[in-house]
Design a protein around this motif. Structure first.
Motif: not given
Length: 550
Positions: A88-89, A95-97, A177-179, A182-184
């Motif tokens: 996800l990072r 993916l959201v787009l 950016a928060l997602l 979170a992946s990191k």
């Protein structure tokens, strides 16, 4: 064979359904006790028992033949969930787009299809006035007004989504950016992904303890059972004084003067103190079960929040991240925050107990014909359902604030609620983007494992037929369903950790924005990507400025 004497002694016919009835002792079984209905019911019951036994045997055989392949499918689902979270990072933004464009594309196709159907029925189709009211819902497909209404609704929805994307594009970028952050964080603390296993074990222990407590017989020592002496017909009349008197079934003896007496169990006594308070003890046990389960779930949320908060508030990542953050957060939570978690769990437990009571009353009053009572009961159930959801949401964010600042439950809940209300638009955007992304992840993992299991257990993968031979199964759908269910449980466990990470980082991000200003005394702890999106930056010391200028 039936003797002539027994045939003469029998009052009914000697045969039933054309067959002789064997004698039992010196008496013959009355033919009137057997009829076609009883025999048919007995045969059907026997066949049902044999079928159930045969089916259960086949199911156990299938599980024994395919258990290792099921474990492989579960391992694949675990790897897919882990890869999805770690990637996800890199792919969170695209993916959201893609997901957003996919939703817009589906709505655009719906607009086209509705317009096409409306244009076809506009000239030669029926109208709603001609059709009238009918219970056949499929008839409305041939009415032009149906497609016109659907066209208007989908067009309005498409327009609202486009406007939201235009005006909320900045907040969507923050959510992405928060997602990525979170992946990191999950990548830095891989042990957090397996922490739900400990929570699951603790929940099993609580449920097992409650079941053992509920099944333990609460008997009064002085009068444990309601039992009476019982005698068959023809007993000595001198034993009438003993019959129907209390006895103890644990004492294996009989009265010598009355050899035919037996100690018969009738029920539990209601005269002892334990029996009189049995209902109250059961209510206490149910309350304790709900409270303990909610406390265990709160413990898991607070521990994960403490671990992920230590990631966010590390100024230089990953150098400043403490070693063993999950273990440190676990012991810190047990030492300092047990009472706060218990208080939050108690509030949620009381609401759940009220919901259980309402469900019980609704079940008892289901046959009532009073529509006012049914309407009132439905409203109460809906209100308490909403209240439970709100308290779960508030408790979750309160546990995060407890893990960050260490204050009690009431202060933490108040601070979390006010902080979220001041940033309600960001909360809604982040929540919906996260839900959309995690739903897609669950769908990807479960559908991938399900499709792979289907093609493998049905032998439809030619490449694997030569290397691996699928087991011979009676019901090939059984391991497929088990694999799908296991994949869903594993994906839900992994993604619940990721969701907790996103919520923790989001609250820390809001606190960072409100408490810090980027100066040397109050620098921002957010990532450079977030500062770039918000147009903020940290001041550098004078030495670093001169070095950068050179």
């Amino acid at each position: 064979e039936i003797t002539k004497k027994s045939i003469e002694r029998q009052e009914g016919p000697a045969q039933t359904l054309g067959r002789c009835i064997p004698s039992v002792g010196s008496e013959i079984l009355p033919a009137s006790s057997l009829n076609t209905t009883n025999i048919t019911q007995g045969i059907n019951g026997l066949l049902d028992t044999l079928n159930a036994r045969e089916i259960s045997t086949k199911i156990f055989e299938d599980i024994a033949r395919s258990w290792y392949w099921i474990l492989i499918a579960l391992a694949i689902s675990l790897v897919l969930s882990l890869l999805f979270l770690l990637l996800l990072r890199l792919v969170a933004g695209p993916l959201v787009l893609v997901l957003i464009l996919g939703v817009l594309g589906v709505l655009a196709y719906g607009i086209y299809h509705c317009w096409k159907e409306y244009k076809t029925l506009r000239d030669k189709g029926a109208t709603i006035s001609q059709l009238g009211f009918t219970t056949n819902l499929s008839a409305y497909q041939s009415v032009q007004e149906t497609w016109l209404v659907a066209l208007i609704l989908i067009s309005v929805l498409e327009g609202i989504l486009l406007l939201l994307l235009i005006f909320l594009r900045q907040r969507i970028r923050i959510a992405i950016a928060l997602l990525e952050e979170a992946s990191k964080a999950v990548g830095q603390m891989m042990s957090t992904l397996f922490f739900p296993l400990l929570t699951f074990v603790l929940l099993l222990i609580c449920v097992a303890y409650w079941v053992m407590t509920a099944l333990y017989p609460l008997n009064d020592v002085s009068d444990p059972l309601c039992t009476k002496w019982w005698a068959p017909s023809g007993t000595d009349p001198g034993c009438q004084d003993v019959i129907n008197k209390t006895c103890n079934p644990l004492d294996n003896f009989s009265i010598t003067n009355c050899p035919g007496l037996t100690c018969q169990f009738l029920g539990y006594s209601s005269s002892g103190p334990a029996q009189r308070s049995l209902f109250n003890l059961q209510i206490y046990g149910i309350l304790g079960l709900f409270w303990t389960l909610n406390w265990v779930l709160a413990l898991g949320q607070c521990v994960l929040a403490g671990a992920f908060a230590s990631f966010y508030w590390a100024f230089n990542k990953p150098q400043d991240i403490p070693s063993c953050p999950l273990t440190a957060a676990f012991f810190r939570t047990l030492r300092y925050h047990t009472g706060s978690l218990a208080f939050g769990a108690l509030i949620l437990t009381l609401v759940q107990i009220v919901r259980v009571v309402l469900e019980y009353l609704d079940h008892k009053l289901r046959g009532a014909q009073n529509s006012l009572i049914r309407c009132l009961m439905c409203c109460l159930k809906c209100c308490f359902w909403c209240l439970e959801k709100f308290i779960k949401f508030l408790n979750r964010n309160a546990y995060i604030m407890i893990a960050v600042y260490g204050k009690n439950f009431c202060i933490s809940a108040k601070n979390a609620f006010m902080l979220l209300m001041r940033n309600i638009v960001r909360v809604v955007v982040l929540d919906k983007v996260t839900d959309l992304l995690l739903f897609f992840g669950k769908l990807l993992v479960v559908s991938g494992v399900g499709i792979l299991s289907f093609f493998f257990f049905t032998g439809r993968i030619p490449a694997l037929k030569e290397e691996f031979r699928s087991p011979d199964l009676n019901y090939y759908w059984l391991p497929i369903m088990v694999s799908i269910l296991g994949a869903y449980v594993i994906a839900s466990g992994f993604f619940s950790v990721f969701s907790m990470c996103v919520d923790t980082l989001f609250l820390c991000f809001l606190e960072d924005l409100e408490r810090n200003d980027g100066s040397l005394a109050k620098p921002y702890y957010m990532s450079k990507n977030l500062m770039k999106i918000l147009g903020k930056k940290n001041e550098r010391p004078s030495g670093e400025k001169r070095k950068k200028a050179k």
